[in-house]
Structure formats: C-alpha cells, structure tokens
Design a protein around this motif. Structure first.
Motif, short mmCIF file in Angstrom:
data_model
loop_
_atom_site.label_atom_id
_atom_site.label_comp_id
_atom_site.label_asym_id
_atom_site.label_seq_id
_atom_site.Cartn_x
_atom_site.Cartn_y
_atom_site.Cartn_z
N TYR A 15 0.75 -1.26 0.05
CA TYR A 15 0.05 -0.06 -0.14
C TYR A 15 1.00 1.20 0.13
CZ TYR A 15 -4.97 -1.78 0.79
OH TYR A 15 -5.82 -2.57 0.48
N GLN A 16 1.73 1.27 0.83
CA GLN A 16 2.64 2.44 1.14
C GLN A 16 3.50 2.74 -0.20
OE1 GLN A 16 2.15 4.64 3.58
NE2 GLN A 16 3.94 6.14 2.83
N SER A 19 1.20 3.75 -3.16
CA SER A 19 0.93 5.36 -3.11
C SER A 19 1.98 6.26 -3.11
CB SER A 19 0.36 5.14 -1.51
OG SER A 19 -0.01 6.66 -1.28
N GLU A 20 3.16 6.09 -2.41
CA GLU A 20 4.47 6.95 -2.69
C GLU A 20 4.74 7.04 -4.24
OE1 GLU A 20 7.20 5.41 -0.23
OE2 GLU A 20 6.53 6.22 1.59
N VAL A 23 1.90 9.20 -5.96
CA VAL A 23 2.09 10.53 -5.40
C VAL A 23 3.30 11.18 -6.10
CG1 VAL A 23 2.48 12.19 -3.62
CG2 VAL A 23 0.84 10.47 -3.32
N PHE A 54 -6.18 -0.44 -4.44
CA PHE A 54 -6.82 1.03 -4.29
C PHE A 54 -8.23 1.02 -5.31
CE2 PHE A 54 -2.20 1.38 -3.39
CZ PHE A 54 -2.19 1.99 -2.23
N LYS A 57 -8.51 5.96 -8.20
CA LYS A 57 -7.05 6.80 -8.56
C LYS A 57 -7.01 7.61 -7.32
CE LYS A 57 -4.96 9.96 -11.76
NZ LYS A 57 -5.12 10.61 -13.04
N ASP A 59 -7.96 7.17 -4.33
CA ASP A 59 -7.29 6.46 -2.96
C ASP A 59 -5.79 6.51 -2.98
OD1 ASP A 59 -9.90 5.80 -2.06
OD2 ASP A 59 -10.13 4.31 -3.26
N LEU A 60 -5.21 6.36 -4.26
CA LEU A 60 -3.73 6.44 -4.20
C LEU A 60 -3.12 7.68 -3.41
CD1 LEU A 60 -3.18 5.48 -8.01
CD2 LEU A 60 -2.40 3.97 -5.99
N VAL A 61 -3.78 8.83 -3.47
CA VAL A 61 -3.34 9.94 -2.77
C VAL A 61 -3.96 10.13 -1.37
CG1 VAL A 61 -3.43 12.40 -2.78
CG2 VAL A 61 -3.38 11.36 -4.92
N HIS A 63 -4.37 7.54 0.43
CA HIS A 63 -3.80 6.76 1.34
C HIS A 63 -2.56 7.47 2.38
CE1 HIS A 63 -2.14 2.95 2.94
NE2 HIS A 63 -0.78 3.52 2.73
N GLN A 64 -2.01 8.57 1.72
CA GLN A 64 -1.03 9.12 2.66
C GLN A 64 -1.71 9.76 3.89
OE1 GLN A 64 2.50 9.28 1.78
NE2 GLN A 64 1.70 7.76 0.24
#
Length: 206
Positions: A15-16, A19-20, A23, A54, A57, A59-61, A63-64
């Motif tokens: 996930y992390q 997501s990173e 972003v 996710f 799309k 949700d990718l942001v 998540h942070q």
C-alpha cells in the motif's frame, strides 16, 4: 512473526510503496496527467492488482493521510483516566500544532506544501475528502456512545478540527512563516474547543 503477520506487513508495505510512487508521479506531472496504468507500470504491478489495493485513483493519494481518518476516535479511546473526550482532543490538537503536524495545517515544508496544494487543488480529490471526513465522524461518534447526540457532537468536533487546519493552511499558503502563525493558531484552537465544551458539557468530563 506468524505467517498471517508477515502477510499483513507485506500488504501494508505494498500500500505505502504504491501510494508513494503514485504521489511522486502526480506531483511531477499533475494528478490528471498521470493514468492508473502508468502508476501500475511504475510500481511494477498489473493494473488489476493495483485496483485490488486502491479502488480509485484518488485513493492512491488519500492513503497518505489514511492514518488520520480515525485519529480523533483513537484519541478518545486512549485518553487518560479522569480526562474527558474534549479536553483530550484539545490537548492532542495543540500537541499537533507544537509538532507542526501537517494535518493541523501548520507546516511549510516544501514536500508537504506540494502534497496539500495537489490535494486541495484537484476537484476529484476534494470531493473524495468528504468521504474521509464522514468516516472520521462515524468513527468518533461510535466511541462517543453512538446515537444521534454522539453523531451531532462528532460532526461539530471534526468540523472544528477541519476549519482550524484550513485557516492555518490558508495563512501558510499566503506566505506567512510557521512561527508567525503558531501563536494565533494555538489561541484559535483554545477558543474553538472552549466553544465546543460550552455546547457539549457532557464531553468535558470523563
């Protein structure tokens, strides 16, 4: 560590990491200019795999900041014996200001600025934030006892936190230094929570 624990750890790392990567691409080229397929390729996973992690799309942001979604609820649950929910939440918010926690809006680090500029400047992300706030309210209402009164209280508390953070962020974006904003931010938080305690006297006590 058990097999189940290892799988959970790998899942969280995935996930992390994804997501990173997403972003970073969004900040480099713009949220709307990067496709989900490009994110999947950069993360070296398939598009269907990405969507398993996710659903959207956006949700990718988000998540942070996902760890903050139930933050208020956790603060209430973990408060010390004899401390009421509102005093605990007030103390936590003030501690966040002291630490320049980005969620309080009081942070001018370039990477934080870039992330929140994207978050607040992208209509689809702003729309997705409403769901985040609703889930925050729901989680807080549950630990406050559930029912209509708890939901009304949770809505007010989450709104106060959001407005305080947005005001701090507005001033940071306008070019004010963190230390110039901090004193006003602390005073505003004290006033806002005093108003909450006056209107919700049952939450002042443990």
């Amino acid at each position: 560590m058990s097999g189940t624990g290892l799988r959970e750890l790998k899942r969280r790392r995935m996930y992390q990491e994804v997501s990173e990567i997403a972003v970073r691409l969004f900040l480099e080229r713009g949220f709307d200019a990067v496709s989900v397929a490009e994110v999947a390729a950069a993360a070296e996973i398939s598009k269907p795999t990405l969507f398993r992690y996710f659903p959207s799309k956006e949700d990718l942001v988000l998540h942070q900041i996902a760890d903050h979604e139930e933050e208020s609820a956790r603060v209430v649950v973990a408060r010390e014996e004899g401390v009421g929910p509102l005093p605990a939440l007030r103390r936590h918010f003030l501690a966040g200001l002291a630490a320049c926690d980005p969620v309080t809006g009081l942070n001018d680090h370039p990477a934080v600025r870039a992330f929140y500029d994207m978050l607040y400047g992208t209509p689809s992300l702003v729309a997705r934030l409403h769901g985040y706030l609703e889930r925050s309210e729901t989680a807080l209402a549950e630990v406050l006892g559930g029912g209509l009164d708890a939901r009304l209280a949770a809505g007010q508390i989450i709104a106060v936190r959001r407005i305080l953070a947005e005001e701090n962020w507005r001033r940071i974006v306008a070019g004010e230094a963190v230390e110039d904003v901090r004193r006003d931010a602390e005073a505003a938080a004290e006033r806002a929570f005093a108003v909450l305690e006056a209107g919700l006297p049952g939450l002042r006590r443990a």
